[in-house]
Each structure stands twice: as structure tokens, then as C-alpha cells.
Design a protein around this motif. Structure first.
Motif, PDB file in Angstrom:
ATOM      1  N   ASP A 109       0.831  -1.207   0.000  1.00 30.38           N
ATOM      2  CA  ASP A 109       0.000   0.000   0.000  1.00 30.38           C
ATOM      3  C   ASP A 109       0.864   1.255   0.000  1.00 30.38           C
ATOM      4  N   GLU A 110       1.924   1.243   0.806  1.00 38.50           N
ATOM      5  CA  GLU A 110       2.837   2.388   0.870  1.00 38.50           C
ATOM      6  C   GLU A 110       3.588   2.537  -0.450  1.00 38.50           C
ATOM      7  N   ALA A 111       3.975   1.405  -1.029  1.00 41.02           N
ATOM      8  CA  ALA A 111       4.693   1.452  -2.304  1.00 41.02           C
ATOM      9  C   ALA A 111       3.812   2.024  -3.406  1.00 41.02           C
ATOM     10  N   VAL A 112       2.552   1.617  -3.445  1.00 42.36           N
ATOM     11  CA  VAL A 112       1.627   2.124  -4.457  1.00 42.36           C
ATOM     12  C   VAL A 112       1.391   3.623  -4.262  1.00 42.36           C
ATOM     13  N   ARG A 113       1.254   4.047  -2.991  1.00 34.32           N
ATOM     14  CA  ARG A 113       1.045   5.474  -2.710  1.00 34.32           C
ATOM     15  C   ARG A 113       2.250   6.292  -3.155  1.00 34.32           C
ATOM     16  N   ARG A 114       3.425   5.795  -2.839  1.00 34.29           N
ATOM     17  CA  ARG A 114       4.641   6.524  -3.225  1.00 34.29           C
ATOM     18  C   ARG A 114       4.801   6.589  -4.737  1.00 34.29           C
ATOM     19  N   SER A 115       4.473   5.508  -5.417  1.00 33.09           N
ATOM     20  CA  SER A 115       4.609   5.518  -6.873  1.00 33.09           C
ATOM     21  C   SER A 115       3.633   6.505  -7.498  1.00 33.09           C
ATOM     22  N   ARG A 116       2.435   6.608  -6.946  1.00 34.57           N
ATOM     23  CA  ARG A 116       1.461   7.578  -7.447  1.00 34.57           C
ATOM     24  C   ARG A 116       1.956   9.004  -7.211  1.00 34.57           C
ATOM     25  N   GLU A 117       2.466   9.261  -6.023  1.00 33.16           N
ATOM     26  CA  GLU A 117       2.987  10.597  -5.709  1.00 33.16           C
ATOM     27  C   GLU A 117       4.207  10.926  -6.577  1.00 33.16           C
ATOM     28  N   ALA A 118       5.062   9.921  -6.810  1.00 32.78           N
ATOM     29  CA  ALA A 118       6.254  10.149  -7.621  1.00 32.78           C
ATOM     30  C   ALA A 118       5.871  10.482  -9.066  1.00 32.78           C
ATOM     31  N   THR A 119       4.833   9.813  -9.579  1.00 29.69           N
ATOM     32  CA  THR A 119       4.360  10.108 -10.931  1.00 29.69           C
ATOM     33  C   THR A 119       3.846  11.536 -11.025  1.00 29.69           C
ATOM     34  N   GLU A 120       3.098  11.969 -10.015  1.00 29.51           N
ATOM     35  CA  GLU A 120       2.632  13.360  -9.977  1.00 29.51           C
ATOM     36  C   GLU A 120       3.814  14.314  -9.867  1.00 29.51           C
ATOM     37  N   GLY A 121       4.848  13.896  -9.129  1.00 28.53           N
ATOM     38  CA  GLY A 121       6.035  14.736  -8.970  1.00 28.53           C
ATOM     39  C   GLY A 121       6.790  14.929 -10.269  1.00 28.53           C
ATOM     40  N   VAL A 122       6.831  13.885 -11.105  1.00 27.53           N
ATOM     41  CA  VAL A 122       7.477  14.006 -12.411  1.00 27.53           C
ATOM     42  C   VAL A 122       6.764  15.057 -13.252  1.00 27.53           C
ATOM     43  N   ALA A 123       5.425  15.036 -13.229  1.00 27.61           N
ATOM     44  CA  ALA A 123       4.651  16.035 -13.969  1.00 27.61           C
ATOM     45  C   ALA A 123       4.938  17.437 -13.446  1.00 27.61           C
ATOM     46  N   GLU A 124       5.061  17.572 -12.122  1.00 29.92           N
ATOM     47  CA  GLU A 124       5.359  18.875 -11.534  1.00 29.92           C
ATOM     48  C   GLU A 124       6.749  19.351 -11.955  1.00 29.92           C
ATOM     49  N   ALA A 125       7.717  18.443 -11.953  1.00 35.34           N
ATOM     50  CA  ALA A 125       9.080  18.803 -12.366  1.00 35.34           C
ATOM     51  C   ALA A 125       9.095  19.294 -13.805  1.00 35.34           C
ATOM     52  N   MET A 126       8.331  18.642 -14.671  1.00 32.84           N
ATOM     53  CA  MET A 126       8.272  19.045 -16.070  1.00 32.84           C
ATOM     54  C   MET A 126       7.628  20.422 -16.209  1.00 32.84           C
ATOM     55  N   HIS A 127       6.621  20.693 -15.390  1.00 32.19           N
ATOM     56  CA  HIS A 127       5.987  22.018 -15.427  1.00 32.19           C
ATOM     57  C   HIS A 127       6.993  23.099 -15.043  1.00 32.19           C
ATOM     58  N   TRP A 128       7.749  22.857 -13.972  1.00 33.51           N
ATOM     59  CA  TRP A 128       8.764  23.830 -13.557  1.00 33.51           C
ATOM     60  C   TRP A 128       9.760  24.067 -14.686  1.00 33.51           C
ATOM     61  N   LEU A 129      10.166  22.991 -15.346  1.00 37.60           N
ATOM     62  CA  LEU A 129      11.178  23.113 -16.395  1.00 37.60           C
ATOM     63  C   LEU A 129      10.659  23.923 -17.578  1.00 37.60           C
ATOM     64  N   ARG A 130       9.420  23.719 -17.930  1.00 39.05           N
ATOM     65  CA  ARG A 130       8.856  24.390 -19.102  1.00 39.05           C
ATOM     66  C   ARG A 130       8.439  25.827 -18.819  1.00 39.05           C
ATOM     67  N   GLU A 131       8.193  26.161 -17.543  1.00 34.19           N
ATOM     68  CA  GLU A 131       7.576  27.453 -17.252  1.00 34.19           C
ATOM     69  C   GLU A 131       8.325  28.324 -16.240  1.00 34.19           C
ATOM     70  N   ASP A 132       8.970  27.716 -15.239  1.00 37.16           N
ATOM     71  CA  ASP A 132       9.264  28.477 -14.025  1.00 37.16           C
ATOM     72  C   ASP A 132      10.708  28.525 -13.566  1.00 37.16           C
ATOM     73  N   VAL A 133      11.658  27.995 -14.327  1.00 38.12           N
ATOM     74  CA  VAL A 133      13.052  28.095 -13.892  1.00 38.12           C
ATOM     75  C   VAL A 133      13.834  28.984 -14.847  1.00 38.12           C
ATOM     76  N   ASP A 134      14.868  29.627 -14.287  1.00 36.18           N
ATOM     77  CA  ASP A 134      15.709  30.545 -15.065  1.00 36.18           C
ATOM     78  C   ASP A 134      17.027  29.915 -15.479  1.00 36.18           C
ATOM     79  N   GLY A 135      17.321  28.763 -14.934  1.00 34.70           N
ATOM     80  CA  GLY A 135      18.557  28.052 -15.244  1.00 34.70           C
ATOM     81  C   GLY A 135      18.484  26.656 -14.652  1.00 34.70           C
ATOM     82  N   VAL A 136      19.388  25.776 -15.079  1.00 34.30           N
ATOM     83  CA  VAL A 136      19.318  24.378 -14.662  1.00 34.30           C
ATOM     84  C   VAL A 136      20.690  23.865 -14.239  1.00 34.30           C
ATOM     85  N   ILE A 137      20.698  23.194 -13.101  1.00 33.35           N
ATOM     86  CA  ILE A 137      21.815  22.336 -12.703  1.00 33.35           C
ATOM     87  C   ILE A 137      21.357  20.913 -12.971  1.00 33.35           C
TER      88      ILE A 137
END
Length: 214
Positions: A109-137
Motif C-alpha cells: 500500500d505504501e509502495a503504491v502510494r509513493r509511486s502515485r505521488e512520484a508520478t505526480e512529482g514528475v509532472a510537476e518537475a516538467m511544469h517547472w522546467l517548461r515554465e518556471d526556472v531561469d537556469g538548470v543544474i
């Protein structure tokens, strides 16, 4: 909107960026695949210059499942000062499988919850990259093969946005580290070797951050 409306909007954005560059910290996203050491690096930078950490570190994949931000990190190098907001993003991957978490003794159950949250996190990271960062490390594990679909895709997005980017070849403390392999994978960008865990070569890291993002 029309041609003139579009031109006015473009001029407004350029003007705003020119006049805000000196007053607003630049948002620097820390990107890369899972377990490359992004949070370890973010924490080392934050601790060195503010005394505080950004977030918890873990050997479990996808520990960072939401973007975390440390604001107003002022780095002073060679008489130059640069103020940045560090954005530690979730590791980007094409698929998050809950079985990855089972290998670390988590209940299903914890593994499934984490995988769902991680998938949402990937989408959030992509949003930041496309819209909200000024540079990348961009952080890569120098002990693993950098020639992956995800790395190529992300570097392509960074280049399409014309963002300043530094590639950090992390984990040089490992015997199997191969910095040259990363340099050969992305020769169009500067690669800086380091160990975020051990603190190796951090002087050059800070010199390059001040140079690229100042």
C-alpha cells in the motif's frame, strides 16, 4: 491578440526581465534522473550558504516527490555575489513502478502510494522546467550510463528554452565513476565533476554557479 499585441507582450516580458534581474533571485532547478544525488547536492549548497537543508535524503528511489524550494541562497565567489532560489525537483523517469519501493521493504500500500505521488512529482518537475526556472543544474550519477532517453529529452527541453545549464557529474567518490562518459554524452555543455556526499570539488561548483547564473 494580433501582431502588435504579441509584440507589446514580448517587449513587456523582456523589459520586466531586464529590470528585475538585479532584484529578484534566479530560480535554478536541480534536475536529473532518480538517485543521481540531486537532494544531496541541494542540501550541501543550502547548508554551506544558509545553514539549512532543503529536504530529506534517502537511498529509496523517488524520495523527493514534490518540488522543494530554498529561497535567497546567496553565493559569494571571487568578489562576485549571486542570489538564487534552489528548486530541488523529483527525479524524472518515463515510468514509476511501485515494485521499486517493494525492494526497499515497504508495504505494498505504501509502495503504491509513493509511486502515485512520484508520478505526480514528475509532472510537476516538467511544469517547472517548461515554465518556471531561469537556469538548470543537471545532476548525473557518474557511475551510471548517461545515454538514456530521459536525459536526452530533458537536455533537449533545456536547450529549446535557451536556459543556462551546468552538468554536474556526481558521485566521483565511487570507484566506478566515469566523468569522461558524461562529457562525451553532452559535449555541448560544460561538465563539472563533484561528490555532493563527500564535498569534493565544491569550490569549482560554486565558481561555476556564480559564473553561469550570476
Amino acid at each position: 491578440m494580433g501582431l502588435f499585441g504579441s509584440l507589446r507582450k514580448s517587449v513587456s516580458r523582456v523589459t520586466e526581465s531586464l529590470f528585475s534581474a538585479d532584484s529578484e533571485p534566479r530560480r535554478i532547478g536541480i534536475y536529473g534522473p532518480p538517485n543521481a544525488g540531486k537532494t544531496t547536492l541541494a542540501n550541501r549548497i543550502a547548508r554551506d550558504w544558509t545553514g539549512d537543508a532543503v529536504g530529506p535524503e534517502s537511498q529509496i528511489p523517488h524520495e523527493t516527490r514534490r518540488a522543494r524550494r530554498k529561497e535567497n541562497v546567496e553565493i559569494k565567489r571571487n568578489g562576485k555575489s549571486v542570489s538564487i532560489d534552489i528548486v530541488d525537483t523529483p527525479g524524472v523517469t518515463t515510468k514509476v513502478d511501485y515494485t521499486e519501493f517493494l525492494e526497499h521493504d515497504l508495504e505494498k500500500d505504501e509502495a503504491v502510494r509513493r509511486s502515485r505521488e512520484a508520478t505526480e512529482g514528475v509532472a510537476e518537475a516538467m511544469h517547472w522546467l517548461r515554465e518556471d526556472v531561469d537556469g538548470v543544474i543537471y545532476v548525473l550519477d557518474s557511475a551510471t550510463d548517461p545515454f538514456t532517453q530521459v536525459n536526452t529529452m530533458l537536455i533537449g527541453i533545456i536547450e529549446s528554452r535557451d536556459l543556462p545549464v551546468l552538468i554536474f557529474a556526481n558521485k566521483i567518490d565511487l570507484d566506478e565513476a566515469n566523468v569522461k562518459r558524461i562529457e562525451n554524452a553532452f559535449p555541448q555543455h560544460e561538465t563539472v565533476p563533484l561528490s555532493a556526499l563527500e564535498g569534493d570539488n565544491m569550490d569549482e561548483v560554486y565558481d561555476k554557479i556564480a559564473e553561469y547564473f550570476g
